[in-house]
Design a protein around this motif. Structure first.
Motif, PDB file in Angstrom:
ATOM      1  N   VAL A   5       0.864  -1.174   0.000  1.00 28.45           N
ATOM      2  CA  VAL A   5       0.000   0.000   0.000  1.00 28.45           C
ATOM      3  C   VAL A   5       0.905   1.231   0.000  1.00 28.45           C
ATOM      4  O   VAL A   5       2.104   1.141   0.300  1.00 28.45           O
ATOM      5  N   ALA A   6       0.342   2.376  -0.371  1.00 23.93           N
ATOM      6  CA  ALA A   6       1.127   3.603  -0.455  1.00 23.93           C
ATOM      7  C   ALA A   6       1.845   3.873   0.864  1.00 23.93           C
ATOM      8  O   ALA A   6       1.246   3.836   1.936  1.00 23.93           O
ATOM      9  N   ILE A  93      -2.701   1.663 -12.314  1.00 25.90           N
ATOM     10  CA  ILE A  93      -1.368   1.305 -12.791  1.00 25.90           C
ATOM     11  C   ILE A  93      -0.736   0.397 -11.755  1.00 25.90           C
ATOM     12  O   ILE A  93      -0.661   0.739 -10.575  1.00 25.90           O
ATOM     13  N   THR A  94      -0.285  -0.764 -12.180  1.00 28.85           N
ATOM     14  CA  THR A  94       0.345  -1.721 -11.269  1.00 28.85           C
ATOM     15  C   THR A  94       1.827  -1.846 -11.603  1.00 28.85           C
ATOM     16  O   THR A  94       2.204  -2.054 -12.757  1.00 28.85           O
ATOM     17  N   THR A  95       2.656  -1.700 -10.583  1.00 28.02           N
ATOM     18  CA  THR A  95       4.104  -1.835 -10.707  1.00 28.02           C
ATOM     19  C   THR A  95       4.539  -3.088  -9.960  1.00 28.02           C
ATOM     20  O   THR A  95       4.124  -3.315  -8.816  1.00 28.02           O
ATOM     21  N   SER A  96       5.379  -3.911 -10.587  1.00 25.46           N
ATOM     22  CA  SER A  96       5.861  -5.132  -9.945  1.00 25.46           C
ATOM     23  C   SER A  96       7.377  -5.156  -9.953  1.00 25.46           C
ATOM     24  O   SER A  96       8.022  -4.773 -10.939  1.00 25.46           O
ATOM     25  N   LEU A 100       7.174  -8.167  -5.241  1.00 30.49           N
ATOM     26  CA  LEU A 100       6.464  -7.005  -4.712  1.00 30.49           C
ATOM     27  C   LEU A 100       5.558  -6.419  -5.787  1.00 30.49           C
ATOM     28  O   LEU A 100       5.921  -6.375  -6.962  1.00 30.49           O
ATOM     29  N   ARG A 101       4.402  -5.929  -5.371  1.00 34.25           N
ATOM     30  CA  ARG A 101       3.470  -5.349  -6.324  1.00 34.25           C
ATOM     31  C   ARG A 101       2.749  -4.175  -5.665  1.00 34.25           C
ATOM     32  O   ARG A 101       2.350  -4.235  -4.513  1.00 34.25           O
TER      33      ARG A 101
END
Length: 378
Positions: A5-6, A93-96, A100-101
């Motif tokens: 989470v942020a 937008i998903t960053t992996s 980790l995601r």
């Protein structure tokens, strides 16, 4: 796969591959220990396919990093997705990175650039932090916030852009402030936010809605706006008109739009004086930090009730020029003055006499749908 989470952080290995499920262009910005642009590692982007020993983008925008090969002056990396005008950011937008995601949801936001993740040194190791901070003015605003060459940002992202992909107005062409709903069709703000007389709009649920100016009171710096749409929530006023020296307050608003995130910002402080400059009894002094764009935002007590409206700050440059020093000297219009202003238009705000403290997070949640960013074209 571990979902972040942020604000959440996790450790990284020296070699890492980062993927983004987004068609928008990506940029990598390196910062030094002072969080300013690193002179030893200029910013790079996915479109140019530049190859460096420590970093390069490959097909589909994937970023390959060898963190152990970065210059020692680089303390932090920012991975940024941005809107070029012809290619807008998606809603999610998903960053992996490895296992980790992190997913940032841009629904209801006007961001034209967003910092996806940060990679930074910590006690000799590298860590990743989920970020998600958005910038409504695009990559140029991200660059300006960190001292990056603006020409580089302009070449990639064109002119500063809004979430619509249209060029943003030139600096000075738009004034921005905050407002608070006093009923389901009326919003209160400062007169100086809308004094230029141009078209006024409110950001409501991610949409810019036109607003009509009902009336301004220049003496008390108040403005009443009307929208045809039904606003989702309204503020509760404190039923009693008393204020107390030293009581805790929270300020909500939209400061420094295009530099800070596009969502509301919260700050806290207390009532420092029950009057303003020259013993002006229509305002009170408070210590919660504010910035340009906070004007017209609500000041709330610990029960989340409106007790004032942000109006102005003391000119600190002038104070310093006179050989004195001061911080956080800000002024707000008192709730009693606001209610007299509304009464002249037959508007009776909702009130509450419940004094139970809610806590800052609960107040922000309660008020989030009752505060709005206001823009006025000059």
């Amino acid at each position: 796969m571990r979902d972040l989470v942020a604000g959440e952080r996790a450790g990284l290995s020296d070699a890492i591959s980062i993927g983004v499920d987004e068609a928008a262009p990506l940029a990598l910005i390196a910062l030094d220990a002072m969080r300013a642009a690193s002179p030893t590692f200029p910013p790079m982007d996915a479109t140019s396919r530049e190859m460096r020993p420590s970093a390069h983008f490959v097909e589909n925008g994937r970023l390959e990093l060898r963190l152990d090969l970065l210059p020692t002056s680089v303390e932090r990396l920012l991975l940024v997705a941005y809107d070029t005008g012809s290619r807008a950011l998606r809603r999610r937008i998903t960053t992996s990175a490895g296992d980790l995601r992190f997913t940032v949801d841009l629904s209801g936001r006007e961001d034209a650039a967003v910092i996806l993740v940060e990679i930074y040194r910590h006690r000799g190791e590298w860590r990743l932090a989920a970020n998600g901070q958005g910038f409504s003015s695009g990559l140029v605003a991200v660059a300006a916030a960190h001292g990056v060459d603006l020409e580089w940002a302009r070449r990639l992202g064109g002119t500063e852009t809004q979430a619509t992909g249209r060029p943003a107005p030139r600096v000075g062409a738009i004034s921005s402030g905050s407002g608070v709903a006093v009923d389901h069709n009326h919003v209160l703000s400062n007169a100086h936010v809308v004094e230029d007389g141009g078209p006024i709009s409110l950001l409501v649920g991610g949409r810019a809605l036109p607003a009509d100016l009902v009336f301004t009171d220049q003496r008390n710096d108040l403005a009443l706006l009307r929208v045809d749409a039904v606003l989702p929530s309204v503020a509760l006023f404190r039923s009693k008109l008393d204020l107390h020296l030293g009581e805790d307050v929270m300020v909500l608003g939209f400061p420094l739009q295009g530099l800070l995130g596009s969502g509301p910002q919260a700050s806290t402080g207390n009532i420092a004086a029950l009057c303003g400059m020259g013993n002006d009894s229509t305002v009170f002094q408070f210590t919660a930090p504010i910035a340009s764009g906070n004007s017209g935002g609500p000041i709330l007590d610990t029960a989340g009730r409106l007790i004032g409206l942000v109006s102005s700050s003391l000119n600190l440059d002038r104070i310093r020029d006179a050989g004195a020093n001061a911080q956080n000297i800000n002024f707000a219009i008192k709730g009693a003055v606001i209610r007299s202003f509304l009464d002249a238009f037959g508007l009776e705000p909702q009130t509450s006499d419940k004094d139970d403290p809610l806590g800052g997070a609960a107040i922000a949640r309660q008020m989030r749908d009752a505060i709005f960013r206001i823009t006025c074209a000059c």
